[in-house]
Design a protein around this motif. Structure first.
Motif, mmCIF file in Angstrom:
data_model
loop_
_atom_site.group_PDB
_atom_site.id
_atom_site.type_symbol
_atom_site.label_atom_id
_atom_site.label_comp_id
_atom_site.label_asym_id
_atom_site.label_seq_id
_atom_site.Cartn_x
_atom_site.Cartn_y
_atom_site.Cartn_z
ATOM 1 N N PRO A 175 13.396 -29.223 -43.458
ATOM 2 C CA PRO A 175 12.670 -29.535 -42.227
ATOM 3 C C PRO A 175 11.864 -28.346 -41.739
ATOM 4 N N SER A 176 10.640 -28.607 -41.344
ATOM 5 C CA SER A 176 9.772 -27.539 -40.871
ATOM 6 C C SER A 176 8.897 -28.049 -39.738
ATOM 7 N N LYS A 177 8.538 -27.153 -38.824
ATOM 8 C CA LYS A 177 7.662 -27.534 -37.728
ATOM 9 C C LYS A 177 6.234 -27.733 -38.209
ATOM 10 N N LYS A 178 5.864 -27.087 -39.318
ATOM 11 C CA LYS A 178 4.520 -27.211 -39.847
ATOM 12 C C LYS A 178 4.498 -28.300 -40.907
ATOM 13 N N ARG A 179 4.092 -29.467 -40.530
ATOM 14 C CA ARG A 179 4.045 -30.617 -41.425
ATOM 15 C C ARG A 179 2.622 -31.113 -41.553
ATOM 16 N N THR A 180 2.271 -31.537 -42.753
ATOM 17 C CA THR A 180 0.926 -32.062 -42.970
ATOM 18 C C THR A 180 0.908 -33.538 -42.611
ATOM 19 N N THR A 181 -0.187 -33.992 -42.046
ATOM 20 C CA THR A 181 -0.340 -35.407 -41.705
ATOM 21 C C THR A 181 -1.671 -35.900 -42.236
ATOM 22 N N SER A 182 -1.777 -37.192 -42.366
ATOM 23 C CA SER A 182 -3.030 -37.803 -42.795
ATOM 24 C C SER A 182 -3.090 -39.196 -42.205
ATOM 25 N N THR A 183 -4.261 -39.795 -42.250
ATOM 26 C CA THR A 183 -4.406 -41.119 -41.652
ATOM 27 C C THR A 183 -3.688 -42.174 -42.481
ATOM 28 N N ASN A 184 -3.589 -41.986 -43.803
ATOM 29 C CA ASN A 184 -2.897 -42.923 -44.673
ATOM 30 C C ASN A 184 -1.999 -42.152 -45.651
ATOM 31 N N PRO A 185 -0.902 -41.592 -45.192
ATOM 32 C CA PRO A 185 -0.043 -40.815 -46.081
ATOM 33 C C PRO A 185 0.669 -41.709 -47.076
ATOM 34 N N THR A 186 0.909 -41.182 -48.268
ATOM 35 C CA THR A 186 1.650 -41.914 -49.280
ATOM 36 C C THR A 186 3.128 -41.574 -49.242
ATOM 37 N N SER A 187 3.520 -40.598 -48.432
ATOM 38 C CA SER A 187 4.915 -40.212 -48.319
ATOM 39 C C SER A 187 5.212 -39.714 -46.910
ATOM 40 N N ILE A 188 6.440 -39.951 -46.467
ATOM 41 C CA ILE A 188 6.948 -39.323 -45.261
ATOM 42 C C ILE A 188 8.278 -38.690 -45.638
ATOM 43 N N ALA A 189 8.926 -38.018 -44.716
ATOM 44 C CA ALA A 189 10.190 -37.356 -45.005
ATOM 45 C C ALA A 189 11.294 -37.934 -44.141
ATOM 46 N N LEU A 190 12.473 -38.091 -44.728
ATOM 47 C CA LEU A 190 13.669 -38.436 -43.979
ATOM 48 C C LEU A 190 14.502 -37.167 -43.905
ATOM 49 N N ALA A 191 14.489 -36.538 -42.750
ATOM 50 C CA ALA A 191 15.109 -35.225 -42.572
ATOM 51 C C ALA A 191 16.538 -35.357 -42.065
ATOM 52 N N THR A 192 17.432 -34.588 -42.685
ATOM 53 C CA THR A 192 18.801 -34.451 -42.203
ATOM 54 C C THR A 192 18.935 -33.062 -41.591
ATOM 55 N N SER A 193 20.143 -32.648 -41.298
ATOM 56 C CA SER A 193 20.350 -31.333 -40.707
ATOM 57 C C SER A 193 20.141 -30.210 -41.710
ATOM 58 N N ILE A 194 20.114 -30.523 -43.031
ATOM 59 C CA ILE A 194 20.014 -29.467 -44.036
ATOM 60 C C ILE A 194 18.822 -29.624 -44.974
ATOM 61 N N GLU A 195 18.213 -30.795 -45.053
ATOM 62 C CA GLU A 195 17.107 -30.987 -45.985
ATOM 63 C C GLU A 195 16.234 -32.154 -45.556
ATOM 64 N N ALA A 196 15.097 -32.294 -46.244
ATOM 65 C CA ALA A 196 14.183 -33.408 -46.025
ATOM 66 C C ALA A 196 13.936 -34.088 -47.366
ATOM 67 N N ILE A 197 14.106 -35.387 -47.397
ATOM 68 C CA ILE A 197 13.965 -36.146 -48.631
ATOM 69 C C ILE A 197 12.680 -36.955 -48.567
ATOM 70 N N ARG A 198 11.905 -36.896 -49.653
ATOM 71 C CA ARG A 198 10.628 -37.601 -49.705
ATOM 72 C C ARG A 198 10.846 -39.101 -49.799
ATOM 73 N N ILE A 199 10.169 -39.854 -48.918
ATOM 74 C CA ILE A 199 10.211 -41.314 -48.917
ATOM 75 C C ILE A 199 8.792 -41.821 -49.125
ATOM 76 N N ARG A 200 8.555 -42.490 -50.233
ATOM 77 C CA ARG A 200 7.216 -43.012 -50.494
ATOM 78 C C ARG A 200 6.901 -44.178 -49.549
ATOM 79 N N ALA A 201 5.655 -44.257 -49.139
ATOM 80 C CA ALA A 201 5.210 -45.305 -48.210
ATOM 81 C C ALA A 201 3.931 -45.935 -48.735
ATOM 82 N N ARG A 202 3.714 -47.180 -48.351
ATOM 83 C CA ARG A 202 2.495 -47.890 -48.743
ATOM 84 C C ARG A 202 2.266 -49.039 -47.766
ATOM 85 N N PRO A 203 1.041 -49.539 -47.687
ATOM 86 C CA PRO A 203 0.796 -50.739 -46.874
ATOM 87 C C PRO A 203 1.591 -51.909 -47.448
ATOM 88 N N CYS A 204 2.142 -52.734 -46.588
ATOM 89 C CA CYS A 204 2.944 -53.863 -47.041
ATOM 90 C C CYS A 204 2.058 -54.851 -47.813
#
Length: 221
Positions: A175-204
């Motif tokens: 987890p970090s305060k400096k995160r990149t964003t975009s209008t149509n990201p292909t991934s977001i993160a599911l953050a726990t207290s010790i790490e962030a796991i990549r979760i792929r995203a797409r339009p339904c």
């Protein structure tokens, strides 16, 4: 087993409890194995029978998996026990833990439309359409405690195991305060207290929801 509080207990007009499949089952082509076949699959001795109150027949309602594929091969208890993928229940590993839905960081809300409400044609602020309240985490715990009778089911404390959807940063898995964003990201993160796991995203694909998250990635957490 699960019981509703007296103030919330629903009323039921039925005087008997059935353990058979729904009337739709024959229409779907589902034929339940005989009592002897079920007893053999359960590994019981000759003359023993499966308790119908503990193991009732599947309902086989429309859109159920069995309704779509009623001829799918059956599985015996011995085959299930020998599965390498099975999470074996032991005295030390017997508790089912339930995690409540994660919080959503503001930057994710701006870039990915995460919603549990489906989009219906013609929905607007004046005509919101059908709305179904989402179940509370404790209600899920109560349901699973009844379904997995005999196993402890507990709700993970948000303080002990905080979960949060944040923006994904390819350069850092923590987890970090400096995160990149975009209008149509292909991934977001599911953050726990010790790490962030990549979760792929797409339009339904069917447009029922604004976005769709990859279930396999979420299960990896």
């Amino acid at each position: 087993m699960f019981a509703f509080p007296e103030s919330q207990a629903p009323t039921c007009p039925h005087s008997t409890l059935t353990s058979s499949s729904s009337p739709y089952a024959p229409e779907a082509g589902y034929n339940r194995p005989t009592a002897q076949q079920r007893a053999t699959a359960a590994g019981l001795k000759k003359g023993q029978e499966v308790d119908e109150t503990a193991f009732p027949a599947p309902l086989v309602l429309p859109n159920d998996d069995l309704a779509y594929d009623p001829k799918w091969p059956t599985q015996s208890l011995r085959s299930w026990v020998r599965e390498k993928e099975r999470n074996e229940v032991t005295p030390d590993r017997k508790t089912i833990y339930i995690a409540a839905p994660p919080d959503i960081a503001p930057e994710v809300c701006k870039s990915v439309a995460i919603s549990s409400a489906p989009l219906f044609p013609g929905r607007s602020s004046k005509h919101p359409g059908i709305t179904v309240p989402s179940p509370q985490a404790q209600e899920v715990v109560d349901y699973l405690a009844a379904f997995f009778h005999g196993l402890p089911v507990k709700l993970l404390s948000p303080k002990d195991t905080p979960l949060r959807f944040t923006a994904w940063d390819d350069s850092n898995s923590k987890p970090s305060k400096k995160r990149t964003t975009s209008t149509n990201p292909t991934s977001i993160a599911l953050a726990t207290s010790i790490e962030a796991i990549r979760i792929r995203a797409r339009p339904c694909p069917d447009g029922a929801f604004p976005s769709q998250l990859n279930l396999n990635d979420i299960l990896d957490v």
